[in-house]
Design a protein around this motif. Structure first.
Motif, mmCIF file in Angstrom:
data_model
loop_
_atom_site.group_PDB
_atom_site.id
_atom_site.type_symbol
_atom_site.label_atom_id
_atom_site.label_comp_id
_atom_site.label_asym_id
_atom_site.label_seq_id
_atom_site.Cartn_x
_atom_site.Cartn_y
_atom_site.Cartn_z
ATOM 1 N N PRO A 145 40.177 -52.673 11.197
ATOM 2 C CA PRO A 145 40.929 -51.568 11.803
ATOM 3 C C PRO A 145 40.220 -50.252 11.540
ATOM 4 O O PRO A 145 40.322 -49.379 12.193
ATOM 5 N N SER A 146 39.446 -50.248 10.512
ATOM 6 C CA SER A 146 38.665 -49.197 10.055
ATOM 7 C C SER A 146 37.416 -48.970 10.897
ATOM 8 O O SER A 146 36.669 -47.892 10.867
ATOM 9 N N GLY A 147 37.074 -49.807 11.975
ATOM 10 C CA GLY A 147 36.012 -49.776 12.662
ATOM 11 C C GLY A 147 34.704 -50.439 12.117
ATOM 12 O O GLY A 147 33.763 -50.337 12.561
ATOM 13 N N ARG A 148 34.984 -51.068 10.801
ATOM 14 C CA ARG A 148 33.861 -51.592 10.029
ATOM 15 C C ARG A 148 33.773 -52.961 10.592
ATOM 16 O O ARG A 148 34.641 -53.681 10.908
ATOM 17 N N GLN A 149 32.643 -53.651 10.578
ATOM 18 C CA GLN A 149 32.139 -55.229 10.877
ATOM 19 C C GLN A 149 32.550 -55.931 9.754
ATOM 20 O O GLN A 149 32.089 -55.677 8.735
ATOM 21 N N ARG A 150 33.172 -56.934 9.840
ATOM 22 C CA ARG A 150 33.339 -57.872 8.919
ATOM 23 C C ARG A 150 33.176 -59.372 9.215
ATOM 24 O O ARG A 150 33.539 -59.831 10.534
ATOM 25 N N LYS A 151 32.527 -60.175 8.521
ATOM 26 C CA LYS A 151 32.421 -61.306 8.850
ATOM 27 C C LYS A 151 33.429 -62.352 8.638
ATOM 28 O O LYS A 151 33.709 -62.563 7.370
ATOM 29 N N GLU A 159 28.635 -73.939 6.966
ATOM 30 C CA GLU A 159 28.255 -73.620 7.974
ATOM 31 C C GLU A 159 27.034 -74.216 8.580
ATOM 32 O O GLU A 159 26.982 -74.852 9.600
ATOM 33 N N TYR A 172 35.748 -61.956 0.846
ATOM 34 C CA TYR A 172 36.637 -61.541 -0.214
ATOM 35 C C TYR A 172 38.048 -62.010 -0.117
ATOM 36 O O TYR A 172 38.467 -62.455 -1.266
ATOM 37 N N GLU A 173 38.441 -62.457 0.916
ATOM 38 C CA GLU A 173 39.926 -62.809 1.017
ATOM 39 C C GLU A 173 39.875 -64.280 0.775
ATOM 40 O O GLU A 173 40.909 -64.882 -0.159
ATOM 41 N N LEU A 231 29.793 -71.299 1.423
ATOM 42 C CA LEU A 231 30.117 -70.985 2.866
ATOM 43 C C LEU A 231 29.017 -71.369 3.856
ATOM 44 O O LEU A 231 28.826 -71.796 4.946
ATOM 45 N N TYR A 232 27.808 -70.797 3.317
ATOM 46 C CA TYR A 232 26.509 -71.189 4.243
ATOM 47 C C TYR A 232 26.301 -72.610 4.319
ATOM 48 O O TYR A 232 25.731 -73.056 5.163
ATOM 49 N N TYR A 258 35.227 -66.563 8.828
ATOM 50 C CA TYR A 258 34.615 -68.092 8.849
ATOM 51 C C TYR A 258 35.973 -68.691 9.395
ATOM 52 O O TYR A 258 37.056 -68.402 9.087
ATOM 53 N N MET A 273 46.882 -61.291 -1.013
ATOM 54 C CA MET A 273 45.687 -60.312 -0.577
ATOM 55 C C MET A 273 46.110 -59.435 0.221
ATOM 56 O O MET A 273 46.624 -59.746 1.273
ATOM 57 N N TYR A 303 37.859 -64.156 5.658
ATOM 58 C CA TYR A 303 36.588 -63.481 5.503
ATOM 59 C C TYR A 303 36.248 -63.849 3.883
ATOM 60 O O TYR A 303 37.246 -64.193 3.098
ATOM 61 N N TRP A 326 31.534 -62.109 13.630
ATOM 62 C CA TRP A 326 31.753 -60.730 13.007
ATOM 63 C C TRP A 326 33.019 -60.319 13.917
ATOM 64 O O TRP A 326 32.985 -60.314 15.091
ATOM 65 N N SER A 333 29.845 -55.969 3.211
ATOM 66 C CA SER A 333 31.082 -56.031 3.416
ATOM 67 C C SER A 333 32.089 -56.619 2.539
ATOM 68 O O SER A 333 33.157 -56.053 2.385
ATOM 69 N N HIS A 334 31.455 -57.614 1.822
ATOM 70 C CA HIS A 334 32.453 -58.365 0.752
ATOM 71 C C HIS A 334 32.740 -57.280 -0.241
ATOM 72 O O HIS A 334 33.958 -56.977 -0.502
ATOM 73 N N GLU A 390 41.822 -49.046 5.128
ATOM 74 C CA GLU A 390 40.801 -47.991 5.051
ATOM 75 C C GLU A 390 40.779 -47.114 6.647
ATOM 76 O O GLU A 390 40.690 -48.020 7.624
ATOM 77 N N ALA A 391 40.233 -45.993 6.404
ATOM 78 C CA ALA A 391 40.113 -45.093 7.758
ATOM 79 C C ALA A 391 38.704 -45.282 8.243
ATOM 80 O O ALA A 391 37.852 -45.798 7.359
ATOM 81 N N PRO A 392 38.437 -45.441 9.622
ATOM 82 C CA PRO A 392 37.274 -45.821 10.041
ATOM 83 C C PRO A 392 36.403 -44.518 9.505
ATOM 84 O O PRO A 392 36.646 -43.527 9.454
#
Lengths: 115, 621
Positions: A70-76, A57, A28-29, A53-54, A78, B1, A26, A66, B76-77, B6-8
């Protein structure tokens, strides 16, 4: 060391493709990894990374998806496409040829450092 | 990295409620998925980061979907950065320049769009550009239209009325005609409806009873006809005294400079119906062998012809021709059924009066009224640059829907042509004052040239062909819309005038034949014997340009024209059981090109004397 913008424009895409060769990553990574692996030489701000990236793409070299963290958040993420792999191979050859030429010219030494 | 551990994060009840589809509906949106704020709310990043993301997303000027996508990814970033332990200020500083990021992201996103989307986008942009251009043009013409004002310099009604005012009051017939109408009271409409009735016809008794009842009105009509002029003023005010009559219009305030096409013109109806009432009275007089009364009625009808012709327009001339036909019918009736009713002097006077109708010669219609009407239209609907040109004003649309003529000629609904929104478009395409005026005048000249042609010289109507070509070419029809809408078809008018001329001329010959018989004891062997003693010249057959055809059959005279087949059949009617219809068919004009010569319905002659209707009735009796 700060790399000039034009040089970064040429080096950035193969560097990102190379990082994505092994696994999807992703944004940030990618930024962090680029800075870490290149000792900060290929560090780029998000303002540079995301347009890059765009572009990749748009050319079909990477594809985004997407995925839930693990925290339940969506992350994009590539990942490299087949076309991207071919492009990476081609870029690798070109950069090697360029590196060789620069060595012959004495701009870089055998270890790749600039003289 | 490090990957986030983080917790949901669970949305609060308020947060979840504030992003329900119902809320979107209240905000006028189908979904808040395209809403940057919603994306930022969901991310829960600090305000400093929210501001960066918001500014970047907004400044990309991408589609709502793309902006939300960018915002979601950037948020998200930053969340990843925060989860990795970075400070929000540090992340903001490392992000780089917002404007540059937005510019680069926009460029990259646009480049990454699928070909179909790019194509659609380009198409939408092109359409938008075209629409914007069209709108700009529309606004330009709308503004031009709104600021354009006509300059009304002529008062055509006042100019006409000035001529009427010069006629001494005692010489004006109109006030007496008006009194005659009022004298008929509620029977006026019935009088109007008795168009053909004469002795022997089904409704003759009712018609005769009506004439007997309105002897006062008949006297007034005779008195009015005896005046030298019609003397009717034009105006746009309703005549309240004539309320209920067919020519009464709704009351309104008179305008000092009324629109010419809005003035009340009751005289054609009054004169036509008045002539019918006098005709009935004349037949009653003939039945009673009241020679003076019958003669007075016919003389009055002939004077009405002159009165009807006073305003110089096509409709007035056609009404005059129709009234002339009434007098011709009466004279022929007397000559056929009761030739001894009138003295030689009376016959001679009738002959002179008939020959002198409208200054003698072939009857022609005039288009001066139509020209004036069109000039009035131009001055009211166009601006005036002082040099004969100008542009259309908003007033024009009222004219374009006048009497539904735009619909009739162009197939365009009144609501479209008359719609105020369409008027700027009309002003953009309708020709200027000079061009439209010239086109109308050109057409009028053609009409006038054709109106002077006798039937034997008339071929195809160029005037009609011009108008048909105008209607057929939509671009030209719109360019010359006022001409297309306001110009009536006039070719038929000229033919009607020729028919009236032929009937009048044949009656003149019949009068001369009667006088010749009285003086010599027999009818002449040829018409040449009538001239110059009883006729200055032998009238012409309107279909071939040679003298009217004459034959004696069993000692009785027959006058005829070769008719529409332009072939002398010896005075024989075309085939058909109905003699009246057969005679009508022989008369009915068609161009030489249309006549193939093999139509038995047309193979015959147009009988002018004795009256075919009367012959038919005699035979049936």
């Amino acid at each position: 060391m700060r790399i000039e913008r034009d040089l970064m424009r040429g080096a950035g895409p193969p560097a990102v493709l190379k990082l994505l060769e092994k696994r999807p990553m992703y944004g940030y990574e990618l930024v962090e990894t680029l800075a870490e692996r290149s000792d900060g030489v290929l560090a780029m701000g998000q303002s540079t990374l995301y347009p890059l990236l765009y572009n990749l793409e748009g050319k079909g070299f990477v594809e985004a998806f997407w995925r839930e963290t693990p925290s339940g958040r969506q992350r994009k993420y590539y990942r490299l496409t087949r076309k991207g792999k071919a492009r990476l191979a081609e870029s690798t050859q070109q950069w090697q040829a360029l590196s060789q030429a620069l060595r012959v010219m004495g701009i870089v030494d055998a270890r790749g450092a600039t003289s | 990295m490090s990957v986030s551990t983080e917790a949901p994060r669970r949305d609060s009840l308020y947060r979840r409620l504030s992003h329900t589809p119902l809320r979107d509906v209240f905000r006028g949106r189908l979904t808040s998925r395209l809403d940057i704020e919603r994306v930022l709310d969901e991310s829960g990043v600090p305000e400093a980061i929210r501001e960066v993301v918001r500014r970047v997303a907004v400044r990309t000027r991408l589609t709502r979907f793309e902006k939300a996508e960018v915002a979601r990814e950037l948020a998200s970033h930053f969340e990843d950065g925060l989860a990795a332990g970075a400070e929000s200020s540090e992340l903001v500083a490392r992000f780089g320049d917002v404007a540059t990021a937005a510019k680069l992201i926009r460029r990259a996103k646009k480049r990454a769009r699928p070909l179909a989307v790019k194509t659609l986008w380009r198409a939408a942009q092109s359409c938008g550009a075209v629409l914007a251009f069209g709108l700009a043009v529309y606004v330009w013409f709308a503004v031009k239209l709104l600021v354009s004002e006509p300059n009304i310099t002529r008062n055509y009604v006042a100019e006409y009325n000035a001529g009427i005012a010069r006629i001494p009051e005692e010489d004006r017939g109109w006030p007496i005609y008006r009194a005659a109408v009022l004298a008929t009271g509620d029977d006026w409409r019935s009088i109007e409806n008795y168009r053909q009735e004469r002795p022997g016809f089904a409704k003759w008794d009712d018609c005769a009873a009506l004439a007997e009842k309105h002897s006062q009105a008949i006297s007034l009509f005779r008195a009015a006809a005896g005046k030298p002029a019609l003397g009717m003023f034009l105006n746009d005010a309703a005549d309240e005294d004539l309320a209920g009559s067919p020519f009464h219009l709704a009351a309104r305030d008179p305008d000092p400079n009324p629109v010419l096409w809005g003035v009340v013109i009751p005289h054609p109806t009054v004169l036509r119906a008045g002539s019918r009432l006098l005709r009935t009275d004349a037949y009653l007089a003939m039945i009673r062998r009241d020679a003076d009364r019958a003669f007075a009625d016919i003389r009055a009808i002939l004077q009405m012809v002159e009165h009807a012709s006073e305003p110089p327009s096509v409709i007035d001339d056609l009404v005059a021709a129709a009234i002339l036909q009434v007098s011709v019918e009466l004279v022929q009736h007397v000559l056929h059924h009761d030739p001894g009713l009138w003295s030689d002097d009376r016959l001679a006077e009738l002959s002179h009066r008939l020959a002198g109708v409208r200054n003698g010669g072939p009857l022609r219609f005039r288009v001066d009224g139509e020209r004036t009407l069109f000039r009035d239209f131009l001055q009211r609907c166009y601006t005036d640059d002082g040099d004969g040109d100008g542009i259309l004003t908003a007033r024009a649309r009222e004219i374009c829907v006048a009497d539904g003529m735009a619909v009739h000629h162009l197939g365009v609904p009144d609501s479209v042509v008359g719609g105020s929104l369409v008027t700027p478009l009309l002003s953009a395409v309708v020709g200027g004052r000079r061009a439209v005026g010239k086109r109308f005048e050109r057409h009028m000249r053609i009409v006038e040239r054709e109106s002077r042609l006798p039937l034997w010289e008339l071929t195809e109507s160029r005037a009609d062909a011009e108008m048909e070509a105008l209607y057929a070419n939509r671009i030209q029809a719109v360019r010359f819309l006022p001409v297309a809408v306001l110009t009536p078809s006039l070719s038929r008018a000229g033919i009607c005038m020729e028919f009236a001329t032929q009937h009048r001329d044949a009656t003149l010959v019949a009068l001369a034949l009667e006088l010749h018989k009285r003086r010599s004891g027999s009818y002449p062997a040829s018409l040449a014997e009538l001239s110059p003693g009883l006729l200055p010249v032998i009238p012409l057959d309107r279909y071939d340009g040679t003298p009217i055809k004459y034959r004696l059959t069993d000692g009785r005279p027959l006058l005829y024209s070769v008719g529409v087949d332009r072939d002398d059949d010896g005075g024989r009617l075309p085939e058909g059981s109905d003699a009246v219809k057969a005679n009508g068919a022989a008369r009915e004009w068609r161009s030489p090109a249309e006549d193939t010569g093999d139509d038995p319905a047309l193979d015959g002659d147009w009988i002018l004397w004795p009256p075919v209707e009367e012959v038919a009735n005699d035979e049936s009796a």
